[in-house]
Scaffold this active site. Structure first.
Site, PDB file in Angstrom:
ATOM      1  N   ASP A  44       0.939  -1.171  -0.197  1.00  0.00           N
ATOM      2  CA  ASP A  44       0.168  -0.074  -0.057  1.00  0.00           C
ATOM      3  C   ASP A  44       1.015   1.343   0.014  1.00  0.00           C
ATOM      4  O   ASP A  44       1.909   1.358   0.695  1.00  0.00           O
ATOM      5  CB  ASP A  44      -0.835  -0.221   1.342  1.00  0.00           C
ATOM      6  CG  ASP A  44      -2.149   0.867   1.302  1.00  0.00           C
ATOM      7  OD1 ASP A  44      -1.671   2.049   0.769  1.00  0.00           O
ATOM      8  OD2 ASP A  44      -2.964   0.767   2.001  1.00  0.00           O
ATOM      9  N   GLY A  65       1.330   4.157  -9.638  1.00  0.00           N
ATOM     10  CA  GLY A  65       0.232   3.540  -8.527  1.00  0.00           C
ATOM     11  C   GLY A  65      -0.342   5.001  -8.216  1.00  0.00           C
ATOM     12  O   GLY A  65      -0.001   6.076  -8.295  1.00  0.00           O
ATOM     13  N   GLY A  66      -1.369   4.779  -7.522  1.00  0.00           N
ATOM     14  CA  GLY A  66      -2.128   5.903  -6.986  1.00  0.00           C
ATOM     15  C   GLY A  66      -3.578   5.879  -7.469  1.00  0.00           C
ATOM     16  O   GLY A  66      -4.097   5.304  -8.389  1.00  0.00           O
ATOM     17  N   SER A  68      -6.175   7.529 -10.308  1.00  0.00           N
ATOM     18  CA  SER A  68      -5.755   7.854 -11.577  1.00  0.00           C
ATOM     19  C   SER A  68      -7.018   8.687 -12.183  1.00  0.00           C
ATOM     20  O   SER A  68      -6.969   9.197 -13.398  1.00  0.00           O
ATOM     21  CB  SER A  68      -5.553   6.612 -12.499  1.00  0.00           C
ATOM     22  OG  SER A  68      -6.819   5.884 -12.502  1.00  0.00           O
ATOM     23  N   ASN A 105      -1.481  15.122 -17.916  1.00  0.00           N
ATOM     24  CA  ASN A 105      -2.187  16.242 -18.592  1.00  0.00           C
ATOM     25  C   ASN A 105      -2.927  17.217 -17.793  1.00  0.00           C
ATOM     26  O   ASN A 105      -3.273  18.353 -17.803  1.00  0.00           O
ATOM     27  CB  ASN A 105      -2.702  16.094 -19.821  1.00  0.00           C
ATOM     28  CG  ASN A 105      -4.354  15.190 -19.891  1.00  0.00           C
ATOM     29  OD1 ASN A 105      -5.190  15.856 -19.836  1.00  0.00           O
ATOM     30  ND2 ASN A 105      -4.187  13.769 -19.695  1.00  0.00           N
ATOM     31  N   HIS A 106      -3.505  16.465 -16.853  1.00  0.00           N
ATOM     32  CA  HIS A 106      -4.608  17.312 -15.717  1.00  0.00           C
ATOM     33  C   HIS A 106      -3.702  18.177 -14.771  1.00  0.00           C
ATOM     34  O   HIS A 106      -4.467  19.098 -14.116  1.00  0.00           O
ATOM     35  CB  HIS A 106      -5.536  16.135 -15.029  1.00  0.00           C
ATOM     36  CG  HIS A 106      -6.306  15.461 -16.199  1.00  0.00           C
ATOM     37  ND1 HIS A 106      -7.464  16.101 -16.862  1.00  0.00           N
ATOM     38  CD2 HIS A 106      -6.202  14.325 -16.578  1.00  0.00           C
ATOM     39  CE1 HIS A 106      -7.838  15.372 -17.757  1.00  0.00           C
ATOM     40  NE2 HIS A 106      -7.435  14.219 -17.557  1.00  0.00           N
ATOM     41  N   TYR A 129      -7.131  15.621  -8.608  1.00  0.00           N
ATOM     42  CA  TYR A 129      -6.462  14.713  -9.109  1.00  0.00           C
ATOM     43  C   TYR A 129      -5.212  15.260  -9.820  1.00  0.00           C
ATOM     44  O   TYR A 129      -4.161  15.260  -9.589  1.00  0.00           O
ATOM     45  CB  TYR A 129      -7.282  13.754 -10.009  1.00  0.00           C
ATOM     46  CG  TYR A 129      -6.256  13.079 -11.121  1.00  0.00           C
ATOM     47  CD1 TYR A 129      -5.353  11.824 -10.697  1.00  0.00           C
ATOM     48  CD2 TYR A 129      -6.220  13.343 -12.574  1.00  0.00           C
ATOM     49  CE1 TYR A 129      -4.888  11.320 -11.443  1.00  0.00           C
ATOM     50  CE2 TYR A 129      -5.433  12.601 -13.084  1.00  0.00           C
ATOM     51  CZ  TYR A 129      -4.593  11.405 -12.992  1.00  0.00           C
ATOM     52  OH  TYR A 129      -3.901  10.645 -13.804  1.00  0.00           O
ATOM     53  N   LYS A 133      -1.122  15.819  -9.170  1.00  0.00           N
ATOM     54  CA  LYS A 133       0.112  15.446 -10.235  1.00  0.00           C
ATOM     55  C   LYS A 133       0.863  16.746  -9.955  1.00  0.00           C
ATOM     56  O   LYS A 133       2.157  16.664 -10.164  1.00  0.00           O
ATOM     57  CB  LYS A 133      -0.620  15.339 -11.491  1.00  0.00           C
ATOM     58  CG  LYS A 133      -1.439  14.139 -11.657  1.00  0.00           C
ATOM     59  CD  LYS A 133      -0.308  12.762 -11.185  1.00  0.00           C
ATOM     60  CE  LYS A 133      -1.241  11.530 -11.441  1.00  0.00           C
ATOM     61  NZ  LYS A 133      -0.303  10.084 -10.819  1.00  0.00           N
TER      62      LYS A 133
HETATM   63  C1  15L Z   1      -5.528  10.847 -16.899  1.00  0.00           C
HETATM   64  O1  15L Z   1      -4.552  11.421 -16.282  1.00  0.00           O
HETATM   65  C2  15L Z   1      -6.206   9.600 -16.217  1.00  0.00           C
HETATM   66  O2  15L Z   1      -5.393   8.962 -15.581  1.00  0.00           O
HETATM   67  C3  15L Z   1      -6.701   8.836 -17.253  1.00  0.00           C
HETATM   68  O3  15L Z   1      -7.587   7.872 -16.917  1.00  0.00           O
HETATM   69  C4  15L Z   1      -7.446   9.456 -18.657  1.00  0.00           C
HETATM   70  O4  15L Z   1      -8.740  10.125 -18.000  1.00  0.00           O
HETATM   71  C5  15L Z   1      -6.469  10.779 -19.057  1.00  0.00           C
HETATM   72  O5  15L Z   1      -5.970  11.264 -17.831  1.00  0.00           O
HETATM   73  C6  15L Z   1      -7.193  11.806 -20.027  1.00  0.00           C
HETATM   74  O6  15L Z   1      -7.068  12.900 -20.015  1.00  0.00           O
HETATM   75  O7  15L Z   1      -7.607  11.054 -20.970  1.00  0.00           O
END
Ligand code: 15L
Length: 270
Positions: A44, A65-66, A68, A105-106, A129, A133
């Site tokens: 974990d 991990g983690g 997503s 990208n987020h 999320y 990152k």
């Molecule tokens: C991410 O960071 C996610 O982990 C993945 O599941 C998608 O949602 C991806 O971005 C995305 O932007 O398509």
């Protein structure tokens, strides 16, 4: 590799096992399909002692991990804030010299699609999320500067064998190309903390991936080869007047209560 039971790991495992001896880890029990180059450790990310034991003797860590996708703060915080601290601190303690951090990208999702960005613009997380990152990238920078780790933070777009919709035509990365970028991160002699974009050769890219190219990255896959498929999939989706104009798509419109025009047109300092 952490997150070894996840979707991205599933695509990478055959590519990695051809090249490295892999210790795979996740919070679930071992799958039944481990290869001769793979061993499994259930751990974990929030268990600092378990993460230290997992990493002992490793030449590098691929941290997938983690959490997503977007979620409430507790769900994001435990694996993506505390857990990411744990993995970097354990690498420092037990002497793992290289970390590949799966950013996203987020971390920059609130940039408009009309804007092309590199890695020198400020982060613009599009949710909790994405915020986690950005935090992970900052820890990568800290541990490179203060403790001498060599870190690559890959702002992954979307990994798959084909871009899944219109947005993904701009951010898509084939697993082969992600594998190439990970190999650079694990082996290139000159990495300190490199932020790169996890994208294939996407003619519609919103990103300047010059840092990756300077490190020798040469993506082999072209998003435009899959335009018909991606647009057919897009046609099945409802319009999203906010998300459709922003790089992070639905992550931006989720819970949005801001001033859309201001967000769209803000000129941030460079
Ligand atoms: C991410 O960071 C996610 O982990 C993945 O599941 C998608 O949602 C991806 O971005 C995305 O932007 O398509």
């Amino acid at each position: 590799m952490t997150g070894a039971a996840g979707g991205v790991a599933k695509m990478l495992r055959p590519l990695l096992a051809d090249r490295y001896t892999m210790i795979l880890s996740d919070i679930v029990e071992a799958p039944g399909d481990l290869g001769p180059n793979e061993t499994w450790v259930k751990a974990d990310l929030t268990d600092r002692a378990a993460i230290g034991a997992l990493l002992k003797g490793a030449d590098g860590l691929i941290h997938l991990g983690g959490q997503s996708v977007e979620a409430d703060w507790e769900t994001v915080h435990a694996p993506n804030i505390q857990g990411v601290w744990n993995i970097f601190d354990a690498c420092r303690e037990v002497g793992v010299p290289r970390v590949i951090f799966a950013s996203s990208n987020h971390a920059v999702g609130f940039y408009p699609r009309a804007r092309r960005i590199g890695i020198n613009e400020p982060v613009r997380p599009d949710g909790l999320y994405g915020l986690s990152k950005a935090f992970g990238e900052a820890i990568g920078s800290l541990f490179a500067d203060k403790h001498g780790l060599r870190v690559m933070s890959i702002r992954i777009g979307n990994i798959g064998y084909k871009p899944a919709d219109h947005r993904r035509l701009s951010i898509w990365q084939h697993p082969d190309d992600l594998m190439q970028l990970i190999g650079i991160g694990l082996e290139h002699p000159d990495i300190h903390h490199a932020i790169v974009y996890g994208a294939s050769h996407n003619e519609r890219a919103w990103w300047d991936n010059g840092t990756a190219f300077a490190l020798g990255y040469e993506p082999e896959h072209h998003a435009e080869d899959h335009v018909a498929y991606a647009m057919a999939e897009q046609a099945k989706l409802p319009a999203d007047p906010i998300g459709d104009r922003l790089q992070g798509g639905g992550f931006c419109s989720d819970g949005f209560s801001g001033d859309f025009e201001r967000t769209l047109t803000a000129r941030l300092p460079r």
